[in-house]
Structures are given as structure tokens and as C-alpha cells.
Write a protein that holds these residues in place. Structure first.
Motif, PDB file in Angstrom:
ATOM      1  N   GLU A  31      -3.247 -31.591 -34.339  1.00 43.91           N
ATOM      2  CA  GLU A  31      -3.410 -32.592 -33.274  1.00 43.91           C
ATOM      3  C   GLU A  31      -2.536 -32.257 -32.068  1.00 43.91           C
ATOM      4  O   GLU A  31      -2.957 -32.410 -30.914  1.00 43.91           O
ATOM      5  CB  GLU A  31      -3.079 -33.978 -33.819  1.00 43.91           C
ATOM      6  CG  GLU A  31      -4.113 -34.483 -34.826  1.00 43.91           C
ATOM      7  CD  GLU A  31      -3.610 -35.642 -35.665  1.00 43.91           C
ATOM      8  OE1 GLU A  31      -2.492 -36.137 -35.392  1.00 43.91           O
ATOM      9  OE2 GLU A  31      -4.330 -36.055 -36.599  1.00 43.91           O
ATOM     10  N   THR A  32      -1.316 -31.783 -32.325  1.00 43.98           N
ATOM     11  CA  THR A  32      -0.413 -31.408 -31.235  1.00 43.98           C
ATOM     12  C   THR A  32      -0.986 -30.241 -30.442  1.00 43.98           C
ATOM     13  O   THR A  32      -0.972 -30.241 -29.207  1.00 43.98           O
ATOM     14  CB  THR A  32       0.971 -31.047 -31.796  1.00 43.98           C
ATOM     15  OG1 THR A  32       1.528 -32.189 -32.449  1.00 43.98           O
ATOM     16  CG2 THR A  32       1.920 -30.604 -30.685  1.00 43.98           C
ATOM     17  N   THR A  33      -1.494 -29.233 -31.147  1.00 43.35           N
ATOM     18  CA  THR A  33      -2.048 -28.050 -30.478  1.00 43.35           C
ATOM     19  C   THR A  33      -3.242 -28.421 -29.607  1.00 43.35           C
ATOM     20  O   THR A  33      -3.353 -27.963 -28.460  1.00 43.35           O
ATOM     21  CB  THR A  33      -2.465 -27.003 -31.527  1.00 43.35           C
ATOM     22  OG1 THR A  33      -1.312 -26.608 -32.282  1.00 43.35           O
ATOM     23  CG2 THR A  33      -3.087 -25.784 -30.863  1.00 43.35           C
ATOM     24  N   ILE A  34      -4.135 -29.242 -30.128  1.00 48.40           N
ATOM     25  CA  ILE A  34      -5.308 -29.657 -29.359  1.00 48.40           C
ATOM     26  C   ILE A  34      -4.885 -30.413 -28.108  1.00 48.40           C
ATOM     27  O   ILE A  34      -5.392 -30.171 -27.002  1.00 48.40           O
ATOM     28  CB  ILE A  34      -6.238 -30.508 -30.241  1.00 48.40           C
ATOM     29  CG1 ILE A  34      -6.917 -29.619 -31.286  1.00 48.40           C
ATOM     30  CG2 ILE A  34      -7.286 -31.237 -29.400  1.00 48.40           C
ATOM     31  CD1 ILE A  34      -7.679 -30.372 -32.353  1.00 48.40           C
ATOM     32  N   MET A  35      -3.906 -31.299 -28.253  1.00 49.09           N
ATOM     33  CA  MET A  35      -3.432 -32.078 -27.119  1.00 49.09           C
ATOM     34  C   MET A  35      -2.784 -31.179 -26.064  1.00 49.09           C
ATOM     35  O   MET A  35      -2.992 -31.344 -24.862  1.00 49.09           O
ATOM     36  CB  MET A  35      -2.432 -33.131 -27.611  1.00 49.09           C
ATOM     37  CG  MET A  35      -2.010 -34.154 -26.590  1.00 49.09           C
ATOM     38  SD  MET A  35      -1.242 -35.614 -27.361  1.00 49.09           S
ATOM     39  CE  MET A  35      -0.175 -34.867 -28.587  1.00 49.09           C
ATOM     40  N   VAL A  36      -1.998 -30.200 -26.516  1.00 52.36           N
ATOM     41  CA  VAL A  36      -1.348 -29.266 -25.593  1.00 52.36           C
ATOM     42  C   VAL A  36      -2.391 -28.473 -24.811  1.00 52.36           C
ATOM     43  O   VAL A  36      -2.286 -28.313 -23.585  1.00 52.36           O
ATOM     44  CB  VAL A  36      -0.399 -28.323 -26.362  1.00 52.36           C
ATOM     45  CG1 VAL A  36      -0.066 -27.078 -25.539  1.00 52.36           C
ATOM     46  CG2 VAL A  36       0.887 -29.054 -26.737  1.00 52.36           C
ATOM     47  N   LEU A  37      -3.404 -27.966 -25.490  1.00 48.79           N
ATOM     48  CA  LEU A  37      -4.437 -27.187 -24.806  1.00 48.79           C
ATOM     49  C   LEU A  37      -5.180 -28.040 -23.787  1.00 48.79           C
ATOM     50  O   LEU A  37      -5.500 -27.572 -22.682  1.00 48.79           O
ATOM     51  CB  LEU A  37      -5.416 -26.606 -25.820  1.00 48.79           C
ATOM     52  CG  LEU A  37      -4.846 -25.487 -26.692  1.00 48.79           C
ATOM     53  CD1 LEU A  37      -5.811 -25.128 -27.809  1.00 48.79           C
ATOM     54  CD2 LEU A  37      -4.522 -24.243 -25.856  1.00 48.79           C
ATOM     55  N   GLU A  38      -5.429 -29.282 -24.125  1.00 48.68           N
ATOM     56  CA  GLU A  38      -6.098 -30.180 -23.177  1.00 48.68           C
ATOM     57  C   GLU A  38      -5.243 -30.404 -21.933  1.00 48.68           C
ATOM     58  O   GLU A  38      -5.756 -30.408 -20.809  1.00 48.68           O
ATOM     59  CB  GLU A  38      -6.410 -31.513 -23.856  1.00 48.68           C
ATOM     60  CG  GLU A  38      -7.528 -31.429 -24.877  1.00 48.68           C
ATOM     61  CD  GLU A  38      -7.749 -32.724 -25.633  1.00 48.68           C
ATOM     62  OE1 GLU A  38      -8.810 -32.868 -26.282  1.00 48.68           O
ATOM     63  OE2 GLU A  38      -6.856 -33.615 -25.589  1.00 48.68           O
ATOM     64  N   VAL A  39      -3.936 -30.578 -22.116  1.00 45.92           N
ATOM     65  CA  VAL A  39      -3.079 -30.879 -20.969  1.00 45.92           C
ATOM     66  C   VAL A  39      -2.841 -29.634 -20.114  1.00 45.92           C
ATOM     67  O   VAL A  39      -2.739 -29.726 -18.885  1.00 45.92           O
ATOM     68  CB  VAL A  39      -1.746 -31.515 -21.424  1.00 45.92           C
ATOM     69  CG1 VAL A  39      -0.722 -30.484 -21.854  1.00 45.92           C
ATOM     70  CG2 VAL A  39      -1.157 -32.390 -20.315  1.00 45.92           C
ATOM     71  N   VAL A  40      -2.774 -28.453 -20.738  1.00 46.11           N
ATOM     72  CA  VAL A  40      -2.631 -27.220 -19.949  1.00 46.11           C
ATOM     73  C   VAL A  40      -3.867 -27.013 -19.075  1.00 46.11           C
ATOM     74  O   VAL A  40      -3.762 -26.671 -17.888  1.00 46.11           O
ATOM     75  CB  VAL A  40      -2.384 -26.002 -20.861  1.00 46.11           C
ATOM     76  CG1 VAL A  40      -2.497 -24.698 -20.073  1.00 46.11           C
ATOM     77  CG2 VAL A  40      -1.001 -26.097 -21.507  1.00 46.11           C
ATOM     78  N   ALA A  41      -5.040 -27.228 -19.653  1.00 44.85           N
ATOM     79  CA  ALA A  41      -6.270 -27.093 -18.875  1.00 44.85           C
ATOM     80  C   ALA A  41      -6.319 -28.112 -17.743  1.00 44.85           C
ATOM     81  O   ALA A  41      -6.706 -27.788 -16.613  1.00 44.85           O
ATOM     82  CB  ALA A  41      -7.483 -27.259 -19.792  1.00 44.85           C
ATOM     83  N   GLU A  42      -5.915 -29.342 -18.038  1.00 46.12           N
ATOM     84  CA  GLU A  42      -5.912 -30.391 -17.010  1.00 46.12           C
ATOM     85  C   GLU A  42      -4.923 -30.068 -15.897  1.00 46.12           C
ATOM     86  O   GLU A  42      -5.213 -30.260 -14.710  1.00 46.12           O
ATOM     87  CB  GLU A  42      -5.551 -31.736 -17.657  1.00 46.12           C
ATOM     88  CG  GLU A  42      -5.596 -32.927 -16.716  1.00 46.12           C
ATOM     89  CD  GLU A  42      -7.005 -33.338 -16.310  1.00 46.12           C
ATOM     90  OE1 GLU A  42      -7.133 -34.232 -15.449  1.00 46.12           O
ATOM     91  OE2 GLU A  42      -7.982 -32.769 -16.848  1.00 46.12           O
ATOM     92  N   PHE A  43      -3.768 -29.549 -16.259  1.00 40.44           N
ATOM     93  CA  PHE A  43      -2.767 -29.162 -15.263  1.00 40.44           C
ATOM     94  C   PHE A  43      -3.317 -28.056 -14.370  1.00 40.44           C
ATOM     95  O   PHE A  43      -3.174 -28.103 -13.134  1.00 40.44           O
ATOM     96  CB  PHE A  43      -1.494 -28.698 -15.971  1.00 40.44           C
ATOM     97  CG  PHE A  43      -0.248 -28.772 -15.126  1.00 40.44           C
ATOM     98  CD1 PHE A  43       0.484 -29.939 -15.046  1.00 40.44           C
ATOM     99  CD2 PHE A  43       0.202 -27.667 -14.424  1.00 40.44           C
ATOM    100  CE1 PHE A  43       1.633 -30.006 -14.271  1.00 40.44           C
ATOM    101  CE2 PHE A  43       1.348 -27.711 -13.656  1.00 40.44           C
ATOM    102  CZ  PHE A  43       2.072 -28.894 -13.578  1.00 40.44           C
ATOM    103  N   ALA A  44      -3.955 -27.054 -14.992  1.00 38.17           N
ATOM    104  CA  ALA A  44      -4.504 -25.929 -14.228  1.00 38.17           C
ATOM    105  C   ALA A  44      -5.561 -26.387 -13.239  1.00 38.17           C
ATOM    106  O   ALA A  44      -5.717 -25.795 -12.155  1.00 38.17           O
ATOM    107  CB  ALA A  44      -5.089 -24.885 -15.180  1.00 38.17           C
ATOM    108  N   ARG A  45      -6.283 -27.447 -13.580  1.00 43.05           N
ATOM    109  CA  ARG A  45      -7.335 -27.947 -12.687  1.00 43.05           C
ATOM    110  C   ARG A  45      -6.783 -28.801 -11.547  1.00 43.05           C
ATOM    111  O   ARG A  45      -7.536 -29.159 -10.637  1.00 43.05           O
ATOM    112  CB  ARG A  45      -8.351 -28.755 -13.496  1.00 43.05           C
ATOM    113  CG  ARG A  45      -9.254 -27.917 -14.394  1.00 43.05           C
ATOM    114  CD  ARG A  45     -10.378 -28.747 -14.993  1.00 43.05           C
ATOM    115  NE  ARG A  45      -9.893 -29.671 -16.005  1.00 43.05           N
ATOM    116  CZ  ARG A  45      -9.922 -29.433 -17.314  1.00 43.05           C
ATOM    117  NH1 ARG A  45     -10.393 -28.285 -17.769  1.00 43.05           N
ATOM    118  NH2 ARG A  45      -9.479 -30.347 -18.166  1.00 43.05           N
ATOM    119  N   ASN A  46      -5.503 -29.103 -11.594  1.00 46.61           N
ATOM    120  CA  ASN A  46      -4.937 -30.043 -10.618  1.00 46.61           C
ATOM    121  C   ASN A  46      -3.677 -29.518  -9.942  1.00 46.61           C
ATOM    122  O   ASN A  46      -2.777 -30.278  -9.603  1.00 46.61           O
ATOM    123  CB  ASN A  46      -4.649 -31.383 -11.298  1.00 46.61           C
ATOM    124  CG  ASN A  46      -5.902 -32.156 -11.626  1.00 46.61           C
ATOM    125  OD1 ASN A  46      -6.460 -32.849 -10.783  1.00 46.61           O
ATOM    126  ND2 ASN A  46      -6.376 -32.024 -12.868  1.00 46.61           N
TER     127      ASN A  46
END
Length: 482
Positions: free
Chosen positions: A348-363
Motif C-alpha cells: 500500500e505504501t509503494t502504490i501511494m508513493v508511486l501515485e504521489v511521484v506521478a502527481e508531483f511530476a505533473r504539477n
């Protein structure tokens, strides 16, 4: 809570909860019950448990160990149980210990004697590890999908910054110039290895323990290959003791997640630096930053700091699992109940981290004006100048010394190498000619790179093309640099 006066029926089913009470005269104490229950966290496995039970019942019927009507009753009852769980009306009971006994107890309540036959030629030992393997198999697929989405976000960020040059660092000191695209694609490459590792790990996850029973197999005529195939496994595990003992697949899986977390943590550290006032390379959107409760001017890269921090949780899960397994004798031991919480949390932690890295990269955007103003500092073109001398026939070690003297002169004059006159350069070594200025300056320096995998414009263009093809078609080919 268990009661001391509970009795079991003739089939060994304790109507109060436990399904192993035949040789016991007293119920488990409430303290031991609370200590030993796992349903509070392993109920996450209910879909896998139900699927495994359906496949097992179908196999038992095919082998003549239960009747067709009994199989239909079991499958129908399991469907009712699933509907109740999905609707949130299922009563998960701690006195029934785990997900398996909760499901089976309710099934027996619903369909009676046929439900008691479901556990024929099956133990919770092989049942739980079958469930976990199916869960991990699905988790790998989800993590790999999240990795791909993160790669695409990084690629899109690179595509939006064609031609931008940034300082490259070693020892956190300015070293050589890099195309920003090249720097971002480095993380895309690292995440691709994470995807490959997980795919390779999946092969060893995808082996079926069901039918190994407690540890020795069974004297009943079961078909392990049929249940393995029905559950989508590649084949049954070949040794029944190993089948219930093995948690190598968890160690390997969480090890893969730990390497992945290391990669995202390094990316996060770089981006925390790049968003600082000292670097000011990267500008964060409001949607991916936070403020301070006391300092009104602050804009903090909290998602990236938490990405670094959550790496510790994933590492901790791996150490928990390694320590858990290190001293166990063969076959199943109750210690292995403790494998699920670190497994679930690290995933769950890994999935959440990947989601936030992608979101950061988009913004985020890059402060190219500020970056360009500072590119002259640090003599980033020094190695390119040494390469120039090598092409002129000078030994590299001699070229290194000559360029060192050029840098010292530039420092004394507080200027860049490209600002030194030809006469000044020839005063250090007369090998220099007017064409030296084609290698000086950050942009000229970047243009000199041509080795495969380098930061040269043609090479980076090919890298971008390869990854673009990969994301569009699902495959890409590596090309040599022209």
C-alpha cells in the motif's frame, strides 16, 4: 469472546467459533484469543480465499470426494458469503481467528453438512499461503501498472523540457552539463528495472501450494494440477513441506519494493533540493506543496519529503520478514501469521508513493531562466575541453593537467573557460587553436557528447523516441547512437 462452557458437535465444529475443538475440553482464554486472532488484517484476503475454496470444491467433486449437489451447495453458499462481505454486512468474528475460519464457519451455518466437507484434503497451512500467493500476484500487477504510469509522467515532463540544460552533479558538486531530458529519463530507466524485477519475481510467486495440506500432503485422491490451473498458477509446488514453509516469494517481492522505494527516495531527494531557494531549479504547483503554520512565506515539497520517509516503512517491512523467517524450523509455524501486515503495508505504501511521484511530476515546472543564468558556474565544460585535447593527440592524463591549469586561470580571472582568450590558452599549451571554442560553453559542451547512452542531443532524442514507442506500443528497441 470465548466461553469456557462451549461444546463442539460430533464433526469437530465448535458452534461458538473454533473449528478444531474436538480434543479440547476448555475454550481458549480471551487473552490468548485476542493475541492470536488475525482476521482484523487477513480479511483483506477474502476474495482470494473464496476463489481458492471454489476451485478446491470443484476439484473435490471431480475426484468423487464430494457429490455434485454438495459442490453446488458450497459454491452457492460461498457466493452468498461474498455478497455479504461486499455489502459490508458480514460479521467478522475474532473468536474465529482468521479469514478462513470466518468464511467456513458462516458457510456451514448456511448450508450445513456440505459445508463441513469443503476442508477435505486441505489445511489452513496450504490455504493461507495459496491466498497470499494469489494476493501478491495481483499486487505485482498493480504495482507494475503504477510504475508505468509514473514513468509516463516523468517522460511527459521530459518531453515538455526539450533542449533545457541543467548542471549534473557528482559528490553534490557541479560536474558536467546534462540535458534535463537525460536526467529525467535516468529515473525512467531505473523504474523499468523495477518493473522487470517484479515480473521476474512473479514467476516464483505463481506456484500453487494448495493440496500440500498441513505439511505431508494427503492420502486422498486429489488433483493438485487441476486446482493449480483453475487458480491461474503455472504449476503446483513440488514438495509439500516446502509448499507450506516457503515465504521466499514474500522476501523477494518486498525486496523488489525496497529497491523501488530507494529509487523514488533518490528522486525525491533530488527534487527537494531542486525546489529549494538555493537551487530554485523546480517550481511546485500549489496542489503538490504545503505551507507553514508559522512562516507565511513557506512553500514546502512535503510529498517528496514523505516519499523519502516512507522508504523507511518499506525497508522495515523487509527486515521484519527476514527476521521472522530466519529461525523457523521446516513446515508451518504460527509465527508466519506475522507476514501479512508488513506485506500489506509495504504494498500500500509503494502504490501511494508511486501515485504521489506521478502527481508531483505533473504539477511542476522548471525555472529555465534561473537555471540558464547559473550554468556558467562550476566549469561544467572542463571535461569536454580535455576531450578536445585528446582529439588533438594529447594523452588524457596530460590533457587533465592542462585543463586544470586553464580552470585555475579562469578562477583567478573570475571568468568561464570560454571567456579565456586564445592567447591565454596557448600560454598554457600551444596545442590550442581557434576551433577550441566549439567545445567551450555549456551548450557546445552538451553537443559534443556522442557515446551510446550519453547526454548528447542525438542520443537523448533517440532515448525519447524509444520510450515514446514503448509507452505507445508496449515495446521499444534500443538503438546505437549515430
Amino acid at each position: 469472546m470465548a466461553n469456557a462452557d462451549k461444546k463442539t458437535d460430533g464433526g469437530g465444529y465448535d458452534s461458538g467459533g473454533a473449528m478444531w475443538g474436538g480434543r479440547f475440553e476448555e475454550a481458549v482464554s480471551s487473552v490468548v484469543e485476542r493475541f492470536g486472532e488475525s482476521v482484523s488484517f487477513d480479511k483483506k484476503l477474502y476474495r482470494q480465499d473464496l476463489r481458492g475454496s471454489r476451485a478446491h470444491a470443484t476439484m473435490l467433486q471431480a475426484q468423487g470426494l464430494i457429490t455434485e449437489d454438495e459442490c453446488k451447495a458450497i459454491v452457492s453458499g460461498l457466493a452468498e458469503v461474498e455478497s455479504e462481505i461486499e455489502a459490508g454486512t458480514f460479521n467478522w468474528r475474532a473468536d474465529r481467528e482468521d479469514v478462513h475460519m470466518n468464511v467456513e464457519s458462516v458457510l456451514i451455518d448456511k448450508i450445513g453438512e456440505a459445508g463441513k466437507k469443503l476442508h477435505t484434503a486441505r489445511s489452513r497451512n496450504d490455504q493461507v499461503v495459496t491466498d497470499v500467493r494469489m494476493w501478491v500476484r495481483e499486487a505485482i500487477d498493480e504495482v507494475r501498472a503504477k510504475l508505468r504510469a509514473t514513468q509516463v509522467a516523468l517522460y511527459d515532463l521530459a518531453a515538455a523540457n526539450e533542449g533545457v540544460v541543467v548542471p549534473g552533479y557528482t559528490h553534490l558538486q557541479r560536474a558536467q552539463p546534462l540535458l534535463l531530458q537525460h536526467s529525467l529519463l535516468a529515473y525512467v530507466e531505473q523504474l523499468e528495472r523495477d518493473r522487470e524485477r517484479l515480473l521476474d519475481c512473479r514467476k516464483r510467486v505463481n506456484l500453487c501450494p494448495l493440496g500440500a495440506c498441513a505439511l505431508a500432503g494427503t492420502g486422498l485422491n486429489i488433483d493438485r494440477h487441476a486446482t493449480s490451473e483453475a487458480l491461474g498458477f503455472s504449476e503446483p509446488l513440488a514438495n509439500s513441506v516446502d509448499a507450506v514453509s516457503d515465504r521466499d516469494f514474500l522476501l523477494e517481492y518486498v525486496s523488489c519494493l525496497s529497491i523501488l522505494a530507494m529509487h523514488t527516495s533518490r528522486l525525491a531527494e533530488e527534487w527537494v533540493l531542486w525546489t529549494s531557494e538555493e537551487f530554485k531549479f523546480m517550481l511546485m504547483g500549489d496542489s503538490v506543496s504545503t505551507g507553514s503554520s508559522i512562516m507565511p512565506q513557506k512553500k514546502n515539497p512535503d510529498p517528496m519529503e514523505l516519499t523519502r520517509g516512507k522508504t523507511a516503512r518499506v525497508y522495515g517491512a523487509l527486515m521484519t520478514l527476514l527476521t521472522l523467517c530466519k529461525g523457523l524450523p521446516q513446515a508451518y509455524n504460527r509465527d508466519l501469521q506475522e507476514d501479512k501486515e508488513p506485506l500489506f503495508d509495504s504494498t500500500e505504501t509503494t502504490i501511494m508513493v508511486l501515485e504521489v511521484v506521478a502527481e508531483f511530476a505533473r504539477n511542476v515546472t522548471f525555472n529555465t531562466e534561473h537555471i540558464n543564468k547559473g550554468l556558467g558556474a562550476g566549469f561544467l565544460d572542463a571535461t569536454t575541453l580535455a576531450d578536445y585535447l585528446v582529439r588533438k593527440g594529447m594523452a588524457f592524463r596530460s590533457a587533465h593537467e592542462v585543463v586544470g591549469k586553464c580552470v585555475a586561470l579562469g578562477e583567478s580571472k573570475n571568468c568561464e573557460l570560454k571567456d579565456l582568450s586564445l592567447e591565454e590558452l596557448q600560454g598554457i599549451n600551444n596545442i590550442f587553436t581557434g576551433d577550441v571554442y566549439e567545445s567551450l560553453g555549456v551548450q557546445n559542451s552538451v553537443n559534443q557528447f556522442q557515446s551510446y547512452g550519453s547526454t548528447g542531443a542525438k542520443c537523448v532524442e533517440q532515448q525519447m523516441q524509444r520510450w515514446g514507442d514503448e509507452f505507445k506500443k508496449g515495446k521499444g528497441k534500443r538503438k546505437q547512437c549515430d
